[in-house]
Design a protein around this motif. Structure first.
Motif, short mmCIF file in Angstrom:
data_model
loop_
_atom_site.label_atom_id
_atom_site.label_comp_id
_atom_site.label_asym_id
_atom_site.label_seq_id
_atom_site.Cartn_x
_atom_site.Cartn_y
_atom_site.Cartn_z
N ILE A 243 0.86 -1.19 0.00
CA ILE A 243 0.00 0.00 0.00
C ILE A 243 0.90 1.24 0.00
N ILE A 244 0.71 2.10 -0.99
CA ILE A 244 1.52 3.31 -1.11
C ILE A 244 0.63 4.53 -0.92
N GLY A 245 1.06 5.44 -0.04
CA GLY A 245 0.42 6.75 0.01
C GLY A 245 -0.71 6.90 1.02
N VAL A 246 -0.78 6.01 2.01
CA VAL A 246 -1.78 6.16 3.08
C VAL A 246 -1.03 6.17 4.42
N ASP A 247 -1.48 7.01 5.33
CA ASP A 247 -0.87 7.11 6.66
C ASP A 247 -0.88 5.74 7.37
N ASP A 248 0.20 5.44 8.07
CA ASP A 248 0.35 4.14 8.74
C ASP A 248 -0.85 3.80 9.62
N ALA B 278 -3.86 4.97 9.59
CA ALA B 278 -5.09 4.77 8.81
C ALA B 278 -5.13 3.35 8.24
N ILE B 279 -3.98 2.83 7.82
CA ILE B 279 -3.93 1.46 7.30
C ILE B 279 -4.27 0.46 8.40
N VAL B 280 -3.69 0.65 9.57
CA VAL B 280 -3.97 -0.22 10.72
C VAL B 280 -5.47 -0.21 11.01
N ASP B 281 -6.06 0.98 11.03
CA ASP B 281 -7.49 1.12 11.37
C ASP B 281 -8.39 0.48 10.32
N ILE B 282 -8.09 0.70 9.04
CA ILE B 282 -8.91 0.13 7.96
C ILE B 282 -8.83 -1.40 7.98
N CYS B 283 -7.64 -1.94 8.20
CA CYS B 283 -7.51 -3.41 8.30
C CYS B 283 -8.39 -3.95 9.42
N ALA C 217 -1.56 -4.82 9.06
CA ALA C 217 -0.36 -4.15 8.53
C ALA C 217 0.85 -4.91 9.06
N VAL C 218 1.70 -5.38 8.16
CA VAL C 218 2.76 -6.30 8.60
C VAL C 218 4.18 -5.81 8.34
N ASN C 219 4.37 -4.95 7.34
CA ASN C 219 5.70 -4.39 7.10
C ASN C 219 5.58 -2.88 7.01
N PHE C 220 6.14 -2.19 8.01
CA PHE C 220 6.21 -0.73 7.94
C PHE C 220 7.55 -0.38 7.31
N ASN C 221 7.57 -0.31 5.97
CA ASN C 221 8.83 -0.27 5.22
C ASN C 221 9.44 1.11 5.12
N SER C 222 8.59 2.11 4.98
CA SER C 222 9.03 3.51 4.99
C SER C 222 7.76 4.34 5.13
N PRO C 223 7.88 5.61 5.49
CA PRO C 223 6.66 6.42 5.63
C PRO C 223 5.87 6.40 4.32
N GLY C 224 4.59 5.99 4.40
CA GLY C 224 3.77 5.93 3.20
C GLY C 224 3.92 4.67 2.38
N GLN C 225 4.71 3.71 2.88
CA GLN C 225 4.81 2.42 2.19
C GLN C 225 4.69 1.29 3.22
N VAL C 226 3.52 0.65 3.21
CA VAL C 226 3.21 -0.39 4.19
C VAL C 226 2.69 -1.62 3.45
N VAL C 227 3.06 -2.80 3.93
CA VAL C 227 2.53 -4.05 3.36
C VAL C 227 1.48 -4.59 4.32
N ILE C 228 0.35 -5.03 3.74
CA ILE C 228 -0.69 -5.69 4.54
C ILE C 228 -0.74 -7.17 4.16
N ALA C 229 -1.26 -7.99 5.07
CA ALA C 229 -1.34 -9.43 4.79
C ALA C 229 -2.45 -10.05 5.61
N ALA D 288 -9.59 5.45 0.48
CA ALA D 288 -8.93 6.37 1.44
C ALA D 288 -7.79 7.16 0.80
N GLY D 289 -7.54 6.91 -0.49
CA GLY D 289 -6.54 7.72 -1.20
C GLY D 289 -5.22 7.03 -1.49
N ALA D 290 -5.17 5.70 -1.37
CA ALA D 290 -3.92 5.00 -1.70
C ALA D 290 -3.54 5.27 -3.15
N LYS D 291 -2.27 5.65 -3.36
CA LYS D 291 -1.79 5.86 -4.73
C LYS D 291 -1.66 4.53 -5.45
#
Length: 314
Positions: free
Chosen positions: A137-142, A144-149, A160-172, A188-191
């Motif tokens: 997931i690119i371009g969503v606040d960390d 917000a990703i946790v909450d949506i999941c 949310a399983v990999n907080f790789n860099s600000p605005g780049q998170v992997v979900i699983a 929610a605006g993910a690029k």
């Protein structure tokens, strides 16, 4: 002597490709020696597989994990052979944390190879193929990703399983729940929200059975205090106590990889140059996004490796 501004990082799954390290092996014969040692430990020709095999074969997690560890350990041995400066700190992304412990002298290479092969098997068997999924997931606040999941999970798992860099998170998680999360995250605006070509939902609660099996394997493996401090994925802190390191390796299987925090911990300790020791440039690319003033370099290619050794000894 260690260089207080230097950190080494080791990649995880996703950096593997057919033909990797071929240039390095031509320049540095020790690469093939390390692969021969790994092949003996695991009873198959690992070098032949990564040079002449099929991408599908090296993407199987029980193969991917030892292959990537061996590649990184081989490059680390080259670095030492070339009298490269010693880092003040190390970290690895997921599987790469095991590699960091090998290179830091905490875990024997032969033990670690068998451990990560078993780790791959346990992770794969915890969730049958096709049941789980991962997505970047690119371009969503960390948060917000946790909450949506959490909102879309229902009776299934998506985290949310990999907080790789600000605005780049992997979900699983479960494939259906991941699909639902992708829809909501796009709203929610993910690029970008793209499924990843992986065979299991790593670092989720679904991996707890794999953690239990890994704990049994670790009972028979010696872990020493690392000679070079290692920052761990689970809490982004250094741990010197071997018993606690074992606990962190188990917990890591079903916990998020806090990579952004790991790099921030390095920076807080004085890291100015981060070197990625392994195939590809994933982590060196992330480093610049986490902390712009960082200098980051990957040393898979012989000329880059030699240049880095020279620059640090100047």
């Amino acid at each position: 002597m260690s260089n207080s501004s230097l950190a080494f990082v080791f990649p995880g799954q996703g950096s593997q490709k057919i033909g990797m390290l071929s240039d390095a092996a031509e320049a540095f014969p020790i690469i093939k020696d390390v692969f021969a040692e790994a092949s003996d430990a695991l009873d198959y020709d690992m070098w032949d597989l990564i040079q002449n095999g099929e991408q599908d074969a090296i993407n199987l997690t029980e193969k991917t994990q030892p292959i990537l560890m061996t590649s990184s350990v081989a490059l680390w041995n080259v670095w030492k052979q070339e009298n490269g400066a010693m880092p003040a700190v190390m970290a690895g992304h997921s599987l790469g944390e095991f590699t960091a412990l090998v290179c830091a002298g905490s875990l024997a290479f032969s033990d670690a190879l068998k451990l990560v092969r078993a780790r791959g098997q346990f992770m794969q068997s915890a969730v049958p193929v096709g049941i789980g999924a991962m997505a970047a997931i690119i371009g969503v606040d960390d948060q917000a990703i946790v909450d949506i999941c959490a909102d879309v999970a229902g009776d299934e798992c998506v985290q949310a399983v990999n907080f790789n860099s600000p605005g780049q998170v992997v979900i699983a998680g479960h494939a259906g729940a991941v699909d639902r999360a992708i829809v909501k995250l796009k709203e929610a605006g993910a690029k970008r929200a793209m499924p990843l070509p992986v065979s299991a939902p790593f670092h989720t609660d679904l991996m707890r059975p794999a953690g239990e099996k890994l704990a049994v394997e670790l009972e028979n493996i010696a872990i020493n205090t690392p000679a070079i401090p290692v920052i761990h994925n689970v809490h982004a802190q250094i741990e010197a106590d071997p018993a606690k390191i074992k606990g962190l390796l188990i917990e890591q299987i079903y916990s998020p990889v806090k990579w952004t925090s790991c790099v921030q911990t390095m920076v807080s300790q004085g890291t100015e140059l981060l070197i990625e020791c392994g195939p590809g440039k994933v982590l060196s690319g992330l480093a610049k996004r986490i902390h712009k003033p960082l200098t980051a370099s990957a040393i898979e290619q012989p000329d880059t490796l030699r240049q880095q050794v020279a620059d640090l000894s100047a």
